[in-house]
Design a protein around this motif. Sequence first.
Motif, PDB file in Angstrom:
ATOM      1  N   LYS A  69       0.819  -1.208   0.000  1.00 19.27           N
ATOM      2  CA  LYS A  69       0.000   0.000   0.000  1.00 19.27           C
ATOM      3  C   LYS A  69       0.861   1.270   0.000  1.00 19.27           C
ATOM      4  CE  LYS A  69      -4.313  -1.554   0.225  1.00 19.27           C
ATOM      5  NZ  LYS A  69      -5.360  -1.211  -0.739  1.00 19.27           N
ATOM      6  N   TRP A  70       1.596   1.462  -1.049  1.00 19.23           N
ATOM      7  CA  TRP A  70       2.360   2.700  -1.190  1.00 19.23           C
ATOM      8  C   TRP A  70       1.405   3.876  -1.345  1.00 19.23           C
ATOM      9  CZ3 TRP A  70       7.806   3.489  -1.675  1.00 19.23           C
ATOM     10  CH2 TRP A  70       8.570   2.321  -1.512  1.00 19.23           C
ATOM     11  N   LEU A  71       1.817   5.012  -0.836  1.00 18.87           N
ATOM     12  CA  LEU A  71       1.068   6.256  -0.960  1.00 18.87           C
ATOM     13  C   LEU A  71       1.830   7.203  -1.887  1.00 18.87           C
ATOM     14  CD1 LEU A  71       0.246   6.829   2.817  1.00 18.87           C
ATOM     15  CD2 LEU A  71      -1.230   5.790   1.100  1.00 18.87           C
ATOM     16  N   PHE A  72       1.110   8.183  -2.446  1.00 17.23           N
ATOM     17  CA  PHE A  72       1.712   9.073  -3.433  1.00 17.23           C
ATOM     18  C   PHE A  72       1.302  10.519  -3.145  1.00 17.23           C
ATOM     19  CE2 PHE A  72       0.874   4.914  -5.202  1.00 17.23           C
ATOM     20  CZ  PHE A  72       2.121   4.545  -5.681  1.00 17.23           C
ATOM     21  N   ARG A  73       2.205  11.442  -3.476  1.00 21.95           N
ATOM     22  CA  ARG A  73       1.930  12.865  -3.310  1.00 21.95           C
ATOM     23  C   ARG A  73       2.582  13.639  -4.442  1.00 21.95           C
ATOM     24  NH1 ARG A  73       0.490  17.010   0.008  1.00 21.95           N
ATOM     25  NH2 ARG A  73       1.743  18.896  -0.139  1.00 21.95           N
ATOM     26  N   GLY A  74       1.813  14.501  -5.098  1.00 19.20           N
ATOM     27  CA  GLY A  74       2.349  15.330  -6.162  1.00 19.20           C
ATOM     28  C   GLY A  74       2.633  16.735  -5.662  1.00 19.20           C
ATOM     29  N   GLN A  75       3.770  17.294  -6.065  1.00 18.67           N
ATOM     30  CA  GLN A  75       4.135  18.664  -5.704  1.00 18.67           C
ATOM     31  C   GLN A  75       4.602  19.395  -6.950  1.00 18.67           C
ATOM     32  OE1 GLN A  75       5.239  18.181  -0.996  1.00 18.67           O
ATOM     33  NE2 GLN A  75       6.919  18.545  -2.380  1.00 18.67           N
ATOM     34  N   THR A  76       4.145  20.638  -7.100  1.00 19.92           N
ATOM     35  CA  THR A  76       4.458  21.393  -8.318  1.00 19.92           C
ATOM     36  C   THR A  76       5.892  21.891  -8.352  1.00 19.92           C
ATOM     37  OG1 THR A  76       3.637  23.447  -7.322  1.00 19.92           O
ATOM     38  CG2 THR A  76       2.063  22.139  -8.608  1.00 19.92           C
ATOM     39  N   ASP A  77       6.599  21.766  -7.249  1.00 19.46           N
ATOM     40  CA  ASP A  77       8.003  22.188  -7.203  1.00 19.46           C
ATOM     41  C   ASP A  77       8.822  21.069  -6.561  1.00 19.46           C
ATOM     42  OD1 ASP A  77      10.514  23.389  -6.774  1.00 19.46           O
ATOM     43  OD2 ASP A  77       9.597  25.366  -6.556  1.00 19.46           O
ATOM     44  N   ALA A  78       9.748  20.535  -7.319  1.00 20.26           N
ATOM     45  CA  ALA A  78      10.556  19.417  -6.835  1.00 20.26           C
ATOM     46  C   ALA A  78      11.489  19.815  -5.705  1.00 20.26           C
ATOM     47  CB  ALA A  78      11.359  18.818  -7.989  1.00 20.26           C
ATOM     48  N   CYS A  79      11.659  21.118  -5.480  1.00 14.85           N
ATOM     49  CA  CYS A  79      12.557  21.576  -4.415  1.00 14.85           C
ATOM     50  C   CYS A  79      11.888  21.600  -3.046  1.00 14.85           C
ATOM     51  CB  CYS A  79      13.084  22.978  -4.740  1.00 14.85           C
ATOM     52  SG  CYS A  79      14.164  23.040  -6.178  1.00 14.85           S
ATOM     53  N   TRP A  80      10.575  21.467  -2.999  1.00 20.98           N
ATOM     54  CA  TRP A  80       9.877  21.537  -1.713  1.00 20.98           C
ATOM     55  C   TRP A  80      10.121  20.299  -0.866  1.00 20.98           C
ATOM     56  CZ3 TRP A  80       4.504  23.162  -4.020  1.00 20.98           C
ATOM     57  CH2 TRP A  80       4.561  24.524  -4.371  1.00 20.98           C
ATOM     58  N   ASN A  81      10.239  20.528   0.448  1.00 20.96           N
ATOM     59  CA  ASN A  81      10.306  19.419   1.386  1.00 20.96           C
ATOM     60  C   ASN A  81       8.911  18.848   1.645  1.00 20.96           C
ATOM     61  OD1 ASN A  81      13.133  19.386   2.049  1.00 20.96           O
ATOM     62  ND2 ASN A  81      12.821  21.289   3.175  1.00 20.96           N
ATOM     63  N   LEU A  82       8.873  17.680   2.260  1.00 25.72           N
ATOM     64  CA  LEU A  82       7.614  17.051   2.649  1.00 25.72           C
ATOM     65  C   LEU A  82       7.275  17.492   4.072  1.00 25.72           C
ATOM     66  CD1 LEU A  82       8.115  13.477   1.156  1.00 25.72           C
ATOM     67  CD2 LEU A  82       6.446  15.198   0.419  1.00 25.72           C
ATOM     68  N   ALA A  83       6.702  18.675   4.172  1.00 27.52           N
ATOM     69  CA  ALA A  83       6.329  19.254   5.463  1.00 27.52           C
ATOM     70  C   ALA A  83       4.922  19.817   5.361  1.00 27.52           C
ATOM     71  CB  ALA A  83       7.307  20.356   5.866  1.00 27.52           C
ATOM     72  N   PRO A  84       4.120  19.733   6.424  1.00 27.38           N
ATOM     73  CA  PRO A  84       2.739  20.248   6.383  1.00 27.38           C
ATOM     74  C   PRO A  84       2.722  21.769   6.431  1.00 27.38           C
ATOM     75  CG  PRO A  84       3.243  19.481   8.579  1.00 27.38           C
ATOM     76  CD  PRO A  84       4.430  19.119   7.731  1.00 27.38           C
ATOM     77  N   SER A  85       1.591  22.346   6.064  1.00 27.69           N
ATOM     78  CA  SER A  85       1.499  23.806   5.931  1.00 27.69           C
ATOM     79  C   SER A  85       1.730  24.540   7.238  1.00 27.69           C
ATOM     80  CB  SER A  85       0.133  24.185   5.348  1.00 27.69           C
ATOM     81  OG  SER A  85      -0.928  23.629   6.119  1.00 27.69           O
ATOM     82  N   VAL A  86       1.311  23.972   8.373  1.00 25.89           N
ATOM     83  CA  VAL A  86       1.460  24.693   9.642  1.00 25.89           C
ATOM     84  C   VAL A  86       2.913  24.713  10.111  1.00 25.89           C
ATOM     85  CG1 VAL A  86       1.192  22.899  11.432  1.00 25.89           C
ATOM     86  CG2 VAL A  86       0.107  25.153  11.740  1.00 25.89           C
ATOM     87  N   HIS A  87       3.762  23.900   9.520  1.00 29.35           N
ATOM     88  CA  HIS A  87       5.183  23.907   9.856  1.00 29.35           C
ATOM     89  C   HIS A  87       5.985  24.775   8.890  1.00 29.35           C
ATOM     90  CE1 HIS A  87       4.992  19.867  12.277  1.00 29.35           C
ATOM     91  NE2 HIS A  87       4.372  20.876  12.862  1.00 29.35           N
ATOM     92  N   ARG A  88       5.299  25.560   8.093  1.00 30.61           N
ATOM     93  CA  ARG A  88       5.986  26.465   7.161  1.00 30.61           C
ATOM     94  C   ARG A  88       5.853  27.897   7.675  1.00 30.61           C
ATOM     95  NH1 ARG A  88       2.860  23.833   2.039  1.00 30.61           N
ATOM     96  NH2 ARG A  88       3.402  21.654   2.491  1.00 30.61           N
TER      97      ARG A  88
END
Length: 255
Positions: free
Chosen positions: A27-46
Motif C-alpha cells: 500500500k504505497w502512498l503518493f503525493r504530487g508537488q508542483t516544485d521538486a525543491c519543496w520538502n515534505l512538510a505540512p502547511s502549519v510547519h511552514r
Amino acid sequence: MPIREVAIRTVGDLSREVRALAPIEQKWLFRGQTDACWNLAPSVHRGYTAQQERYLTNEFRVRARSRHYSCPSSDDYPGWLALMQHYGLPTRLLDWTYSPLTAAFFSVHPDYVPRLQGPGRDACIWALDGRKLNESQGFEPLIFPLDASSYEPLIVPAFKNRDELNSVGVAMAIEHDPRIQLQQGAFTIHSSRTPINRIEGADEWLRRWIVRNADIPAFFEELTTLGIRKFTLFPDLSALTSELKSIHRPGKPCP
C-alpha cells in the motif's frame, strides 16, 4: 543513503515506476508537488509557531459551528483536524493518495502552481511506503484510521499545550466527504518539524519521480486525455466551473 530519484516524461513512465515498487501490496502512498525543491512538510510547519497553531485550531473550533452544519464533537480532535485540512486551514496533516495518477494530477496542473513560483521549476511525485514509515517511528507496521488511539499523541498538541511525540505517523483518511473517496486520500501526521524526506533512513521508504519543466505540459495533456481532470476529483460546482473555463476559452476580443 540518498532517496532514489528517477526522471519520468509520460504516464507510461509513471506506470513502470509504480509497478517496480516492491512489494506493491504494501500500500504505497503518493503525493504530487508542483516544485521538486519543496520538502515534505505540512502547511502549519511552514513559518507558524506551535502557539500560532493552537490559536488557529481553537479559534476555528469556536467559530465553525455557526458556519458548518455538521461539526465534530468538542473532543473529536482528529475529526476537527480533518475538517480544518479540508477547508484549507494550515494544519499538521499532509495530504497523500493511494492513486499515483491523482498525485500526478496535482503535480502538473497549472491551477496548483503558486503565483510567486519562479519559472523553470520541475514537478515531482513522491512515493511513500506508509507501513515502513510507521514502523520506523515506533508504531505498528500498519496504517490505521486518523482517529485511532495510537495517533492521539501526534494530534492533541495541535489543540493543547502538550509535549510533542517528535515523530510522524501515516493514517487513513476518514471518508466524511465524497472528495476524499474520489481522491483516495490518506495523511501523514507531523508531530516533528523535521520534513519526512530529511528523516534519517528515509531512503528505506521514500521514492521520488521528477517531471522536468519542459515535459510538464505534455504530461498534463496526457493525464487530461486519460480522464484525470479536476471535475472527476472534486465533485462540486466550483471544480466543474474551473474545468469548463479551461476547456472553453473566449475568442479574441473585438477591436
